[in-house]
Design an enzyme around this catalytic site. Structure first.
Site, PDB file in Angstrom:
ATOM      1  N   LYS A 130      38.366  36.363  43.318  1.00  0.00           N
ATOM      2  CA  LYS A 130      39.356  37.365  42.928  1.00  0.00           C
ATOM      3  C   LYS A 130      38.841  38.079  41.687  1.00  0.00           C
ATOM      4  O   LYS A 130      38.583  37.459  40.659  1.00  0.00           O
ATOM      5  CB  LYS A 130      40.697  36.688  42.638  1.00  0.00           C
ATOM      6  CG  LYS A 130      41.734  37.673  42.126  1.00  0.00           C
ATOM      7  CD  LYS A 130      43.108  37.071  42.073  1.00  0.00           C
ATOM      8  CE  LYS A 130      44.084  38.052  41.462  1.00  0.00           C
ATOM      9  NZ  LYS A 130      45.437  37.522  41.421  1.00  0.00           N
TER      10      LYS A 130
ATOM     11  N   LYS B  12      39.135  39.236  47.210  1.00  0.00           N
ATOM     12  CA  LYS B  12      40.171  40.197  46.827  1.00  0.00           C
ATOM     13  C   LYS B  12      39.725  40.995  45.629  1.00  0.00           C
ATOM     14  O   LYS B  12      39.244  40.382  44.677  1.00  0.00           O
ATOM     15  CB  LYS B  12      41.444  39.407  46.497  1.00  0.00           C
ATOM     16  CG  LYS B  12      42.564  40.241  45.936  1.00  0.00           C
ATOM     17  CD  LYS B  12      43.690  39.356  45.508  1.00  0.00           C
ATOM     18  CE  LYS B  12      44.693  40.244  44.795  1.00  0.00           C
ATOM     19  NZ  LYS B  12      45.563  39.503  43.947  1.00  0.00           N
TER      20      LYS B  12
ATOM     21  N   ARG C 267      42.983  40.614  32.217  1.00  0.00           N
ATOM     22  CA  ARG C 267      42.807  39.340  32.911  1.00  0.00           C
ATOM     23  C   ARG C 267      41.333  38.935  33.033  1.00  0.00           C
ATOM     24  O   ARG C 267      40.970  38.105  33.835  1.00  0.00           O
ATOM     25  CB  ARG C 267      43.410  39.428  34.316  1.00  0.00           C
ATOM     26  CG  ARG C 267      44.886  39.773  34.370  1.00  0.00           C
ATOM     27  CD  ARG C 267      45.511  39.149  35.608  1.00  0.00           C
ATOM     28  NE  ARG C 267      46.742  39.763  36.067  1.00  0.00           N
ATOM     29  CZ  ARG C 267      47.914  39.709  35.445  1.00  0.00           C
ATOM     30  NH1 ARG C 267      48.022  39.091  34.271  1.00  0.00           N
ATOM     31  NH2 ARG C 267      48.979  40.278  35.973  1.00  0.00           N
TER      32      ARG C 267
ATOM     33  N   GLU D 141      32.080  30.359  42.982  1.00  0.00           N
ATOM     34  CA  GLU D 141      33.537  30.109  42.929  1.00  0.00           C
ATOM     35  C   GLU D 141      34.030  29.585  44.276  1.00  0.00           C
ATOM     36  O   GLU D 141      34.843  28.667  44.349  1.00  0.00           O
ATOM     37  CB  GLU D 141      34.282  31.415  42.601  1.00  0.00           C
ATOM     38  CG  GLU D 141      34.377  31.750  41.128  1.00  0.00           C
ATOM     39  CD  GLU D 141      35.455  30.940  40.406  1.00  0.00           C
ATOM     40  OE1 GLU D 141      36.056  30.046  41.021  1.00  0.00           O
ATOM     41  OE2 GLU D 141      35.669  31.212  39.214  1.00  0.00           O
TER      42      GLU D 141
ATOM     43  N   ARG E  44      51.303  45.430  40.216  1.00  0.00           N
ATOM     44  CA  ARG E  44      51.864  44.965  38.939  1.00  0.00           C
ATOM     45  C   ARG E  44      53.159  45.690  38.619  1.00  0.00           C
ATOM     46  O   ARG E  44      54.051  45.134  37.987  1.00  0.00           O
ATOM     47  CB  ARG E  44      50.832  45.103  37.825  1.00  0.00           C
ATOM     48  CG  ARG E  44      49.714  44.096  38.045  1.00  0.00           C
ATOM     49  CD  ARG E  44      48.686  44.094  36.951  1.00  0.00           C
ATOM     50  NE  ARG E  44      47.566  43.250  37.365  1.00  0.00           N
ATOM     51  CZ  ARG E  44      46.395  43.218  36.750  1.00  0.00           C
ATOM     52  NH1 ARG E  44      46.199  43.967  35.679  1.00  0.00           N
ATOM     53  NH2 ARG E  44      45.434  42.431  37.182  1.00  0.00           N
TER      54      ARG E  44
ATOM     55  N   CYS F  13      48.519  34.970  33.724  1.00  0.00           N
ATOM     56  CA  CYS F  13      48.603  34.023  34.850  1.00  0.00           C
ATOM     57  C   CYS F  13      48.592  32.569  34.393  1.00  0.00           C
ATOM     58  O   CYS F  13      48.582  31.656  35.215  1.00  0.00           O
ATOM     59  CB  CYS F  13      47.461  34.272  35.825  1.00  0.00           C
ATOM     60  SG  CYS F  13      47.436  35.979  36.426  1.00  0.00           S
TER      61      CYS F  13
ATOM     62  N   CYS G 297      51.997  34.822  36.682  1.00  0.00           N
ATOM     63  CA  CYS G 297      52.121  36.106  35.982  1.00  0.00           C
ATOM     64  C   CYS G 297      53.469  36.806  36.198  1.00  0.00           C
ATOM     65  O   CYS G 297      53.935  37.521  35.318  1.00  0.00           O
ATOM     66  CB  CYS G 297      50.957  37.031  36.304  1.00  0.00           C
ATOM     67  SG  CYS G 297      50.775  37.407  38.046  1.00  0.00           S
TER      68      CYS G 297
ATOM     69  N   TYR H  91      49.419  45.521  53.402  1.00  0.00           N
ATOM     70  CA  TYR H  91      50.717  46.215  53.422  1.00  0.00           C
ATOM     71  C   TYR H  91      50.801  47.145  54.628  1.00  0.00           C
ATOM     72  O   TYR H  91      51.866  47.669  54.919  1.00  0.00           O
ATOM     73  CB  TYR H  91      50.904  47.003  52.113  1.00  0.00           C
ATOM     74  CG  TYR H  91      50.767  46.107  50.891  1.00  0.00           C
ATOM     75  CD1 TYR H  91      51.825  45.307  50.478  1.00  0.00           C
ATOM     76  CD2 TYR H  91      49.560  46.017  50.194  1.00  0.00           C
ATOM     77  CE1 TYR H  91      51.695  44.450  49.388  1.00  0.00           C
ATOM     78  CE2 TYR H  91      49.415  45.162  49.109  1.00  0.00           C
ATOM     79  CZ  TYR H  91      50.483  44.385  48.715  1.00  0.00           C
ATOM     80  OH  TYR H  91      50.348  43.526  47.660  1.00  0.00           O
TER      81      TYR H  91
ATOM     82  N   CYS I 254      51.073  31.593  41.375  1.00  0.00           N
ATOM     83  CA  CYS I 254      50.590  32.169  40.119  1.00  0.00           C
ATOM     84  C   CYS I 254      51.743  32.189  39.140  1.00  0.00           C
ATOM     85  O   CYS I 254      52.897  32.032  39.534  1.00  0.00           O
ATOM     86  CB  CYS I 254      50.053  33.585  40.343  1.00  0.00           C
ATOM     87  SG  CYS I 254      49.005  34.130  38.970  1.00  0.00           S
TER      88      CYS I 254
ATOM     89  N   SER J 265      47.115  46.406  46.823  1.00  0.00           N
ATOM     90  CA  SER J 265      48.077  47.492  46.625  1.00  0.00           C
ATOM     91  C   SER J 265      47.426  48.849  46.361  1.00  0.00           C
ATOM     92  O   SER J 265      47.818  49.859  46.955  1.00  0.00           O
ATOM     93  CB  SER J 265      49.030  47.132  45.479  1.00  0.00           C
ATOM     94  OG  SER J 265      48.309  46.857  44.294  1.00  0.00           O
TER      95      SER J 265
HETATM   96  C1  PBG Z   1      49.108  37.448  41.114  1.00  0.00           C
HETATM   97  C2  PBG Z   1      48.647  38.405  42.156  1.00  0.00           C
HETATM   98  C3  PBG Z   1      48.215  39.731  42.006  1.00  0.00           C
HETATM   99  C4  PBG Z   1      47.997  40.217  43.297  1.00  0.00           C
HETATM  100  C5  PBG Z   1      48.248  39.175  44.171  1.00  0.00           C
HETATM  101  N1  PBG Z   1      48.633  38.058  43.443  1.00  0.00           N
HETATM  102  C6  PBG Z   1      48.104  40.591  40.805  1.00  0.00           C
HETATM  103  C7  PBG Z   1      47.106  40.319  39.772  1.00  0.00           C
HETATM  104  O1  PBG Z   1      46.290  39.401  39.855  1.00  0.00           O
HETATM  105  O2  PBG Z   1      47.165  41.035  38.792  1.00  0.00           O
HETATM  106  C8  PBG Z   1      47.570  41.610  43.633  1.00  0.00           C
HETATM  107  C9  PBG Z   1      47.936  42.078  44.986  1.00  0.00           C
HETATM  108  C10 PBG Z   1      47.840  43.549  45.191  1.00  0.00           C
HETATM  109  O3  PBG Z   1      47.387  44.322  44.325  1.00  0.00           O
HETATM  110  O4  PBG Z   1      48.247  43.971  46.280  1.00  0.00           O
HETATM  111  N2  PBG Z   1      48.176  37.019  40.225  1.00  0.00           N
END
Ligand code: PBG
Length: 327
Positions: free
Chosen positions: A195, A248, A217, A233, A205, A130, A122, A313, A120, A274
């Site tokens: 996603k 995700k 986004r 998708e 972030r 991104c 970002c 995690y 990515c 996260s």
């Molecule tokens: C990058 C990315 C993100 C996450 C994984 N790859 C952040 C986003 O899309 O804003 C999130 C992972 C997480 O929250 O643990 N694009």
């Protein structure tokens, strides 16, 4: 006495019997552990919203990888915080960029570790989006070219699998084409296919310094209300050459995971993101829930819904709890 012939509780009478009839088992082999790598030396800093998760400099990877190996965790996904950012995310595909260095180091420390990389821009763009932006709009196809370059640079550094998370149209095709042309037809792609534009990425972030500097986004990540679109998708990513599909976040999207598992015959991954981690940690720290019980319940739920692979995690905690359990 009730005249019951069916008594489901009979099978819940003792622990060993419950184990015999358990339908879903999580295993440490299912887990992928995310690592955040930063430039500099001797850095191990806890991410404030994610207790137990750290920013690590390359030289501090050694004990971390040793711990993962000791716990039996065999796969990591790498995220990098680069030295500099620009409007094209150039630092994402440097030969000696932060992720490229980390890949080499992890493969040196543990050659058998499956090193997956997040593809990515970002973390690498100064605007935090991104993709590449022109007149306030994301340039899809130009972004795909850069993403393919990033993927190739990771694979050249030794990555075992790449995982595009940007949500541009056609990125799997672009990456597959670029890797094949360079002779890397054997490297699989795990696509973050479904996603969603989610509030659950907040702590990440902060961890990845990747919050968008303006807007959101939603023009590329999916609307959380859309299940059919998620299947479309995923279908497209399969056609473009994805080997593994991902949903995700995990918890608010288990129905989509289940539908995808029933629909497609490829391995499914789920990202227990996260915010899902931080909520459990915060409640556990306040003494409101039993962390071990809740974590194992969540991971089992994700697997029961259809995940073959769980990016989490909690991988280290769960792996050590799974080691302990027995009669
Ligand atoms: C990058 C990315 C993100 C996450 C994984 N790859 C952040 C986003 O899309 O804003 C999130 C992972 C997480 O929250 O643990 N694009």
């Amino acid at each position: 006495m009730l005249k019951l012939t069916k008594r489901p509780r009979r099978l819940r009478n003792m622990s060993a019997l419950r184990d015999l009839v358990r339908e879903t088992r999580i295993h440490t082999d299912d887990f992928v552990y995310p690592l955040f790598v930063v430039p500099g030396r001797d850095i191990k800093e806890e991410i404030s919203a994610m207790p137990g998760v750290y920013h690590l400099s390359i030289d501090r990877l050694k004990p971390e990888i040793a711990e993962l190996c000791q716990l039996g965790i065999k796969a990591v996904i790498l995220f990098g915080l680069p030295e500099y950012k620009d409007d094209r995310g150039s630092s994402a595909h440097e030969e000696n960029g932060i992720v490229q260095q980390a890949i080499k180091e992890v493969k040196r420390l543990a050659p058998g570790m499956c090193v997956i990389t997040d593809i990515c821009l970002c973390q690498y763009t100064d605007h935090g989006h991104c993709g590449i932006i022109r007149q306030g709009k994301i340039e899809n196809d130009e972004t795909v070219e850069v993403l393919a370059q990033v993927a190739l640079s990771h694979v050249m550094a030794g990555a075992d699998m790449v995982a595009p998370s940007d949500m541009m149209d056609g990125r799997v095709k672009g990456i597959r084409g670029k890797l094949d042309a360079a002779g890397y037809y054997d490297i699989p792609i795990m696509a973050y296919s479904a996603k969603f534009a989610s509030g659950f990425y907040g702590p990440f972030r902060e961890a990845a310094h990747s919050a968008p500097q303006f807007g959101d986004r939603k023009s590329y990540q999916m609307d959380g209300a859309n299940g059919m679109e998620a299947l479309r998708e995923m279908e497209l990513d399969l056609e473009e050459g994805a080997d593994i599909l991902m949903v995700k976040p995990a918890l608010a999207y288990l129905d989509i995971l289940k539908a995808a598992k029933d629909h497609f015959n490829v391995p499914m991954a789920a990202y227990n993101v996260s915010g899902e981690y931080s909520m459990v940690k915060a409640a556990a720290q306040a003494g409101w829930i039993n962390e071990k019980q809740v974590v194992l319940e969540i991971l089992t739920g994700i697997k029961r819904a259809g995940a073959d692979i769980i990016i989490t995690y909690f991988a280290k905690d769960a792996a050590s709890w799974l080691k302990q359990t027995g009669v």
